[in-house]
Design a protein around this motif. Structure first.
Motif, PDB file in Angstrom:
ATOM      1  N   SER A  33      -4.175  32.147  93.906  1.00 17.68           N
ATOM      2  CA  SER A  33      -4.255  31.589  95.259  1.00 17.68           C
ATOM      3  C   SER A  33      -5.425  30.614  95.401  1.00 17.68           C
ATOM      4  O   SER A  33      -5.549  29.937  96.422  1.00 17.68           O
ATOM      5  CB  SER A  33      -4.371  32.704  96.298  1.00 17.68           C
ATOM      6  N   ALA A  34      -6.273  30.526  94.395  1.00 25.22           N
ATOM      7  CA  ALA A  34      -7.445  29.644  94.444  1.00 25.22           C
ATOM      8  C   ALA A  34      -7.022  28.185  94.319  1.00 25.22           C
ATOM      9  O   ALA A  34      -5.919  27.868  93.871  1.00 25.22           O
ATOM     10  CB  ALA A  34      -8.413  30.015  93.323  1.00 25.22           C
ATOM     11  N   SER A  35      -7.934  27.292  94.679  1.00 24.76           N
ATOM     12  CA  SER A  35      -7.674  25.853  94.567  1.00 24.76           C
ATOM     13  C   SER A  35      -7.566  25.459  93.090  1.00 24.76           C
ATOM     14  O   SER A  35      -7.965  26.221  92.199  1.00 24.76           O
ATOM     15  CB  SER A  35      -8.821  25.063  95.201  1.00 24.76           C
ATOM     16  N   PHE A  36      -7.104  24.258  92.843  1.00 24.51           N
ATOM     17  CA  PHE A  36      -6.986  23.784  91.468  1.00 24.51           C
ATOM     18  C   PHE A  36      -8.342  23.805  90.762  1.00 24.51           C
ATOM     19  O   PHE A  36      -8.458  24.274  89.631  1.00 24.51           O
ATOM     20  CB  PHE A  36      -6.380  22.379  91.399  1.00 24.51           C
ATOM     21  N   VAL A  37      -9.376  23.299  91.413  1.00 22.04           N
ATOM     22  CA  VAL A  37     -10.714  23.267  90.809  1.00 22.04           C
ATOM     23  C   VAL A  37     -11.194  24.681  90.503  1.00 22.04           C
ATOM     24  O   VAL A  37     -11.724  24.952  89.416  1.00 22.04           O
ATOM     25  CB  VAL A  37     -11.715  22.514  91.721  1.00 22.04           C
ATOM     26  N   GLU A  38     -11.018  25.594  91.441  1.00 28.47           N
ATOM     27  CA  GLU A  38     -11.458  26.979  91.222  1.00 28.47           C
ATOM     28  C   GLU A  38     -10.645  27.650  90.112  1.00 28.47           C
ATOM     29  O   GLU A  38     -11.198  28.413  89.318  1.00 28.47           O
ATOM     30  CB  GLU A  38     -11.390  27.786  92.518  1.00 28.47           C
ATOM     31  N   LYS A  41     -12.151  26.283  86.845  1.00 29.59           N
ATOM     32  CA  LYS A  41     -13.444  26.906  86.553  1.00 29.59           C
ATOM     33  C   LYS A  41     -13.272  28.345  86.089  1.00 29.59           C
ATOM     34  O   LYS A  41     -13.984  28.811  85.189  1.00 29.59           O
ATOM     35  CB  LYS A  41     -14.349  26.850  87.784  1.00 29.59           C
ATOM     36  N   ASP A  42     -12.334  29.059  86.686  1.00 30.88           N
ATOM     37  CA  ASP A  42     -12.047  30.445  86.315  1.00 30.88           C
ATOM     38  C   ASP A  42     -11.569  30.526  84.862  1.00 30.88           C
ATOM     39  O   ASP A  42     -12.046  31.361  84.080  1.00 30.88           O
ATOM     40  CB  ASP A  42     -11.002  31.013  87.274  1.00 30.88           C
ATOM     41  N   ALA A  45     -14.449  29.842  82.467  1.00 30.80           N
ATOM     42  CA  ALA A  45     -15.350  30.996  82.393  1.00 30.80           C
ATOM     43  C   ALA A  45     -14.755  32.077  81.482  1.00 30.80           C
ATOM     44  O   ALA A  45     -15.479  32.706  80.698  1.00 30.80           O
ATOM     45  CB  ALA A  45     -15.625  31.553  83.787  1.00 30.80           C
ATOM     46  N   THR A  46     -13.465  32.280  81.569  1.00 26.20           N
ATOM     47  CA  THR A  46     -12.796  33.244  80.695  1.00 26.20           C
ATOM     48  C   THR A  46     -12.902  32.800  79.242  1.00 26.20           C
ATOM     49  O   THR A  46     -13.181  33.616  78.347  1.00 26.20           O
ATOM     50  CB  THR A  46     -11.310  33.403  81.100  1.00 26.20           C
ATOM     51  N   ILE A  47     -12.711  31.521  79.004  1.00 27.65           N
ATOM     52  CA  ILE A  47     -12.831  30.991  77.641  1.00 27.65           C
ATOM     53  C   ILE A  47     -14.246  31.213  77.114  1.00 27.65           C
ATOM     54  O   ILE A  47     -14.426  31.638  75.964  1.00 27.65           O
ATOM     55  CB  ILE A  47     -12.419  29.507  77.599  1.00 27.65           C
ATOM     56  N   ALA A  83     -17.941  18.344  82.962  1.00 28.09           N
ATOM     57  CA  ALA A  83     -19.169  19.057  83.318  1.00 28.09           C
ATOM     58  C   ALA A  83     -19.345  20.319  82.476  1.00 28.09           C
ATOM     59  O   ALA A  83     -20.461  20.817  82.329  1.00 28.09           O
ATOM     60  CB  ALA A  83     -19.147  19.423  84.800  1.00 28.09           C
ATOM     61  N   TRP A  84     -18.255  20.840  81.907  1.00 27.69           N
ATOM     62  CA  TRP A  84     -18.277  22.093  81.152  1.00 27.69           C
ATOM     63  C   TRP A  84     -18.512  21.892  79.663  1.00 27.69           C
ATOM     64  O   TRP A  84     -19.264  22.653  79.047  1.00 27.69           O
ATOM     65  CB  TRP A  84     -16.970  22.852  81.399  1.00 27.69           C
ATOM     66  N   VAL A  85     -17.881  20.915  79.050  1.00 28.58           N
ATOM     67  CA  VAL A  85     -17.986  20.748  77.596  1.00 28.58           C
ATOM     68  C   VAL A  85     -19.403  20.360  77.185  1.00 28.58           C
ATOM     69  O   VAL A  85     -20.164  19.812  77.975  1.00 28.58           O
ATOM     70  CB  VAL A  85     -16.983  19.711  77.030  1.00 28.58           C
ATOM     71  N   THR A  86     -19.710  20.640  75.936  1.00 30.21           N
ATOM     72  CA  THR A  86     -21.008  20.297  75.381  1.00 30.21           C
ATOM     73  C   THR A  86     -20.997  18.824  74.975  1.00 30.21           C
ATOM     74  O   THR A  86     -20.182  18.430  74.128  1.00 30.21           O
ATOM     75  CB  THR A  86     -21.308  21.180  74.155  1.00 30.21           C
ATOM     76  N   PRO A  87     -21.861  17.990  75.555  1.00 30.80           N
ATOM     77  CA  PRO A  87     -21.896  16.573  75.174  1.00 30.80           C
ATOM     78  C   PRO A  87     -22.111  16.427  73.662  1.00 30.80           C
ATOM     79  O   PRO A  87     -22.929  17.128  73.070  1.00 30.80           O
ATOM     80  CB  PRO A  87     -23.088  16.016  75.963  1.00 30.80           C
ATOM     81  N   GLY A  88     -21.352  15.542  73.066  1.00 32.97           N
ATOM     82  CA  GLY A  88     -21.448  15.310  71.636  1.00 32.97           C
ATOM     83  C   GLY A  88     -20.720  16.330  70.783  1.00 32.97           C
ATOM     84  O   GLY A  88     -20.727  16.233  69.558  1.00 32.97           O
ATOM     85  N   ALA A  89     -20.102  17.331  71.420  1.00 33.30           N
ATOM     86  CA  ALA A  89     -19.377  18.376  70.685  1.00 33.30           C
ATOM     87  C   ALA A  89     -18.014  18.626  71.314  1.00 33.30           C
ATOM     88  O   ALA A  89     -17.538  19.753  71.380  1.00 33.30           O
ATOM     89  CB  ALA A  89     -20.194  19.662  70.651  1.00 33.30           C
ATOM     90  N   THR A  90     -17.394  17.568  71.818  1.00 34.67           N
ATOM     91  CA  THR A  90     -16.092  17.730  72.464  1.00 34.67           C
ATOM     92  C   THR A  90     -14.997  17.932  71.412  1.00 34.67           C
ATOM     93  O   THR A  90     -15.055  17.352  70.330  1.00 34.67           O
ATOM     94  CB  THR A  90     -15.764  16.512  73.341  1.00 34.67           C
TER      95      THR A  90
END
Length: 115
Positions: A33-38, A41-42, A45-47, A83-90
């Motif tokens: 039921s959460a928004s697309f962005v949420e 992010k969920d 976080a699980t990953i 915003a989540w991935v590690t820069p230079g390690a995508t």
């Protein structure tokens, strides 16, 4: 050759680790039921949690496969992803529109990472 299954269920394991590589099953949000962005992010976080259980982290991802219910969310997903991935390690990545198993699920992500 070692083989480890994390959260092995009757249908699938959350993670299978083999020869130094962690293969995560497709991860979906816990709250449809959460928004697309949420929802995004969920899933991320699980990953993070599963990669840690496998002895890895997002900086060691090799590949990501992203399934969107509606490709119109692509730019919005990229904002959260970037915003989540590690820069230079995508990781190598593919993003596609897909029919989801649950009608309110907006995103599913599957990753492979080095351990």
């Amino acid at each position: 050759m070692s083989l480890e299954r994390i959260s092995c269920g009757t249908r699938m394991s959350d993670v299978v680790v083999h020869t130094g590589v962690a293969y995560l099953s497709g991860k979906v949000p816990t709250d449809f039921s959460a928004s697309f962005v949420e929802q995004t992010k969920d899933v991320l976080a699980t990953i993070d949690k599963l990669l840690a259980q496998a002895g890895s982290d997002r900086s060691r991802m090799l590949r990501a496969e992203i399934f969107l219910k509606d490709i119109a969310h692509w730019a919005e997903m990229n904002t959260v992803w970037d915003a989540w991935v590690t820069p230079g390690a995508t990781p190598a990545r593919a993003t596609v529109q897909a029919q989801m198993a649950h009608p309110d699920c907006l995103i599913e992500i599957m990753v492979t990472a080095a351990v």
